[in-house]
Write a protein that holds these residues in place. Structure first.
Motif, PDB file in Angstrom:
ATOM      1  N   GLY A 119       0.821  -1.212   0.000  1.00 24.79           N
ATOM      2  CA  GLY A 119       0.000   0.000   0.000  1.00 24.79           C
ATOM      3  C   GLY A 119       0.853   1.258   0.000  1.00 24.79           C
ATOM      4  N   ALA A 120       1.893   1.270   0.837  1.00 25.78           N
ATOM      5  CA  ALA A 120       2.768   2.442   0.903  1.00 25.78           C
ATOM      6  C   ALA A 120       3.487   2.642  -0.428  1.00 25.78           C
ATOM      7  CB  ALA A 120       3.784   2.274   2.036  1.00 25.78           C
ATOM      8  N   HIS A 121       3.843   1.542  -1.081  1.00 32.58           N
ATOM      9  CA  HIS A 121       4.485   1.639  -2.393  1.00 32.58           C
ATOM     10  C   HIS A 121       3.550   2.328  -3.383  1.00 32.58           C
ATOM     11  CE1 HIS A 121       5.745   0.025  -6.376  1.00 32.58           C
ATOM     12  NE2 HIS A 121       6.943   0.191  -5.881  1.00 32.58           N
ATOM     13  N   GLU A 122       2.306   1.880  -3.398  1.00 28.29           N
ATOM     14  CA  GLU A 122       1.330   2.475  -4.328  1.00 28.29           C
ATOM     15  C   GLU A 122       1.071   3.936  -3.979  1.00 28.29           C
ATOM     16  OE1 GLU A 122      -2.239   0.185  -4.620  1.00 28.29           O
ATOM     17  OE2 GLU A 122      -3.218   1.615  -5.963  1.00 28.29           O
ATOM     18  N   LEU A 123       0.933   4.225  -2.697  1.00 35.14           N
ATOM     19  CA  LEU A 123       0.679   5.608  -2.280  1.00 35.14           C
ATOM     20  C   LEU A 123       1.844   6.512  -2.670  1.00 35.14           C
ATOM     21  CD1 LEU A 123      -0.770   4.779   1.243  1.00 35.14           C
ATOM     22  CD2 LEU A 123      -2.039   5.980  -0.561  1.00 35.14           C
ATOM     23  N   LEU A 124       3.049   6.121  -2.298  1.00 36.46           N
ATOM     24  CA  LEU A 124       4.207   6.979  -2.558  1.00 36.46           C
ATOM     25  C   LEU A 124       4.443   7.165  -4.053  1.00 36.46           C
ATOM     26  CD1 LEU A 124       6.694   5.664   0.158  1.00 36.46           C
ATOM     27  CD2 LEU A 124       5.706   7.962   0.041  1.00 36.46           C
ATOM     28  N   CYS A 125       4.400   6.080  -4.806  1.00 36.58           N
ATOM     29  CA  CYS A 125       4.684   6.190  -6.247  1.00 36.58           C
ATOM     30  C   CYS A 125       3.655   7.068  -6.960  1.00 36.58           C
ATOM     31  CB  CYS A 125       4.704   4.807  -6.894  1.00 36.58           C
ATOM     32  SG  CYS A 125       6.174   3.857  -6.466  1.00 36.58           S
ATOM     33  N   ASN A 126       2.479   7.214  -6.357  1.00 34.97           N
ATOM     34  CA  ASN A 126       1.442   8.036  -6.971  1.00 34.97           C
ATOM     35  C   ASN A 126       1.295   9.395  -6.287  1.00 34.97           C
ATOM     36  OD1 ASN A 126       0.082   6.385  -9.218  1.00 34.97           O
ATOM     37  ND2 ASN A 126       0.360   4.910  -7.559  1.00 34.97           N
ATOM     38  N   GLY A 127       2.273   9.747  -5.448  1.00 39.04           N
ATOM     39  CA  GLY A 127       2.333  11.116  -4.950  1.00 39.04           C
ATOM     40  C   GLY A 127       1.713  11.379  -3.602  1.00 39.04           C
ATOM     41  N   VAL A 128       1.294  10.342  -2.874  1.00 37.34           N
ATOM     42  CA  VAL A 128       0.754  10.553  -1.523  1.00 37.34           C
ATOM     43  C   VAL A 128       1.916  10.515  -0.532  1.00 37.34           C
ATOM     44  CG1 VAL A 128      -0.710   9.615   0.302  1.00 37.34           C
ATOM     45  CG2 VAL A 128      -1.518   9.614  -2.064  1.00 37.34           C
ATOM     46  N   THR A 129       2.082  11.588   0.234  1.00 35.70           N
ATOM     47  CA  THR A 129       3.188  11.648   1.199  1.00 35.70           C
ATOM     48  C   THR A 129       2.721  11.426   2.631  1.00 35.70           C
ATOM     49  OG1 THR A 129       2.936  14.050   1.134  1.00 35.70           O
ATOM     50  CG2 THR A 129       4.717  13.102  -0.179  1.00 35.70           C
ATOM     51  N   THR A 130       1.435  11.639   2.887  1.00 35.13           N
ATOM     52  CA  THR A 130       0.873  11.374   4.215  1.00 35.13           C
ATOM     53  C   THR A 130      -0.356  10.495   4.057  1.00 35.13           C
ATOM     54  OG1 THR A 130       1.566  13.501   5.137  1.00 35.13           O
ATOM     55  CG2 THR A 130      -0.230  12.389   6.264  1.00 35.13           C
ATOM     56  N   THR A 131      -0.442   9.442   4.876  1.00 35.67           N
ATOM     57  CA  THR A 131      -1.648   8.623   4.841  1.00 35.67           C
ATOM     58  C   THR A 131      -2.132   8.376   6.252  1.00 35.67           C
ATOM     59  OG1 THR A 131      -2.644   6.618   3.923  1.00 35.67           O
ATOM     60  CG2 THR A 131      -0.436   6.379   4.874  1.00 35.67           C
ATOM     61  N   CYS A 132      -3.446   8.498   6.436  1.00 35.72           N
ATOM     62  CA  CYS A 132      -4.078   8.254   7.729  1.00 35.72           C
ATOM     63  C   CYS A 132      -4.708   6.873   7.671  1.00 35.72           C
ATOM     64  CB  CYS A 132      -5.117   9.333   8.022  1.00 35.72           C
ATOM     65  SG  CYS A 132      -5.920   9.134   9.619  1.00 35.72           S
TER      66      CYS A 132
END
Ligand SMILES: [Zn+2]
Length: 435
Positions: free
Chosen positions: A108-121
């Motif tokens: 999940g973090a891989h998908e978030l980061l690669c697509n520009g999400v830097t903070t996730t709750c």
């Protein structure tokens, strides 16, 4: 050493929505120290300058997710929320180990980061594993360990056990590496008894920690809560003291004006999750009304079993599209507002100083390449903004910094082996889907 990043355009998402073309961002020790026009302000003698081209903007802020659900991505398609949870999700989650959740969160973090999400709750069980995966990935994470009470399929057995674990994770891990922020995640008003909701709120308030709770996601859950308590869900939470601390309510689809006024009085923020609400057929949250009530609103992907990806670009577009479509009014949510919801608004909803490029804030930012069909033509700032909101996409993200540290470089995650994470989750899912 100060680092200056120079781009063709910098969207600051500051209070005045300032855009610099060209623009530059300087950072030092993890924080932004200067933003402006590089032609007017030469770099200092000890400043390293990198000419990147493209576009710099704040990292996207995902205000509501269960990212380890990459393990059950697509499960229960076509079911309404109650059956989706009880038939497709909870029985599979009951089979998950710490290792499963570590790899689910890693992917999940891989998908978030690669697509520009830097903070996730995040709200999930096995919070220690979620925290370790988030820390290893380089992402900034607000972790609200899940607390719920579902007899028969709850592996920990009781809400008291979940709450004890949440307290332990807070006390041991909050603040780690400056980018793990622990809160509490009572699942919902219908999945915890009143005394459980009140107890979670007390533990959170004692620590000034964020409470993240699903609220008014479906019409059916509202009826259930009213049958049980005689109160609408927001009023029930208020009566139990839950709204007296820092609260983030996920979804808020079935809030009427009185509910919104109550939330506004208690300064409750809302995570708007239009993609998940659409896929589960839950409804369309009244975004424009939430904003009109002065409620802080951010955007959430929700988990990848109800979305099914973690691309916050889609939520930004859906939020604006649905608000305009349902009101038959193209002015009701502007493009600038949509971009703010995905960045600065998300930071405000979480109570973190992220989501804008201004001196003093954490250096959480992303670079997009603009040599793409979707960014042609781009004759002025308004067109660039339009392309970001209405055509922006994760595949355009080339570089990501969190707290000044590069976590995606040239499209590749620095700290995560994506192929390994995909293989781990793919393999582990065989067991979870063998139900
Ligand atoms: Zn959720």
């Amino acid at each position: 050493m100060t680092l200056r990043l120079v781009a063709d355009a910098v969207f600051t998402v500051d209070a005045g929505d300032t855009v610099w073309c060209p623009g530059a961002v300087e950072m030092e020790d993890g924080r932004i120290t200067w933003v402006g026009d590089p032609r007017l302000t030469p770099p200092g003698a000890h400043t390293e300058v990198r000419a990147l081209g493209g576009l710099l903007m704040p990292g996207l802020v995902n205000c509501h997710g269960h990212s380890p659900m990459t393990l059950v991505r697509s499960a229960g398609d076509g079911l309404p929320l109650d059956r989706w949870l009880s038939e497709a999700v909870w029985p599979r989650e009951a089979l998950q180990s710490d290792d499963d959740v570590f790899w689910g969160m890693t992917l999940g973090a891989h998908e978030l980061l690669c697509n520009g999400v830097t903070t996730t709750c995040e709200q999930y069980l096995h919070p220690g594993a979620v925290a370790e995966a988030a820390l290893a990935s380089g992402i900034r994470c607000v972790l609200t360990p899940g607390v719920f009470d579902v007899p028969g399929i709850d592996p920990a057995g009781s809400w008291t056990a979940h709450l004890a674990e949440a307290c332990r994770v807070f006390d041991e891990m909050d603040g780690r590496q400056g980018r793990l922020h622990v809160g509490f995640g009572p699942h919902a008003a219908y999945s915890l008894p009143p005394e459980g909701l009140a107890a979670v709120a007390q533990e959170a308030q004692r620590r000034d920690a964020l409470v993240q709770i699903h609220l008014a996601e479906t019409e059916a859950e509202g009826h259930l809560i009213e049958e049980r308590s005689g109160l609408r869900a927001p009023a029930l939470l208020a009566s139990l003291g839950v709204l007296d601390g820092r609260v983030l309510a996920a979804h808020g689809v079935w809030l009427d004006d009185d509910d919104m006024a109550l939330l506004a009085d208690h300064e409750v923020a809302v995570a708007h999750c239009p993609g998940s609400n659409g896929k589960l057929g839950s409804g369309v949250a009244r975004l424009a009304a939430l904003l009109a009530h002065g409620i802080r609103v951010g955007l959430g992907t929700d988990g990848p079993a109800s979305n099914d990806d973690l691309h916050l670009w889609d939520e930004m577009r859906l939020a604006a599209l649905l608000a305009r479509a349902t009101a038959a009014d193209p002015e009701i949510v502007s493009s600038a507002t949509a971009l703010r919801l995905a960045t600065r608004g998300g930071g405000e909803a979480l109570g973190l100083p992220v989501g804008a490029l201004e001196p003093g804030r954490p250096a959480d930012l992303i670079r997009l390449r603009t040599d793409d069909d979707r960014f042609v033509p781009a004759l002025n700032e308004a067109e660039l903004l339009g392309h970001l909101v209405w055509a922006g996409a994760g595949y355009l993200v080339t570089d990501v910094w969190v707290g000044g540290a590069p976590v995606v470089v040239g499209g590749d995650c620095v700290h995560i082996d994506g192929a390994r994470a995909r293989a781990e989750v793919g393999e582990r899912a065989h067991r979870l889907f063998a139900l």
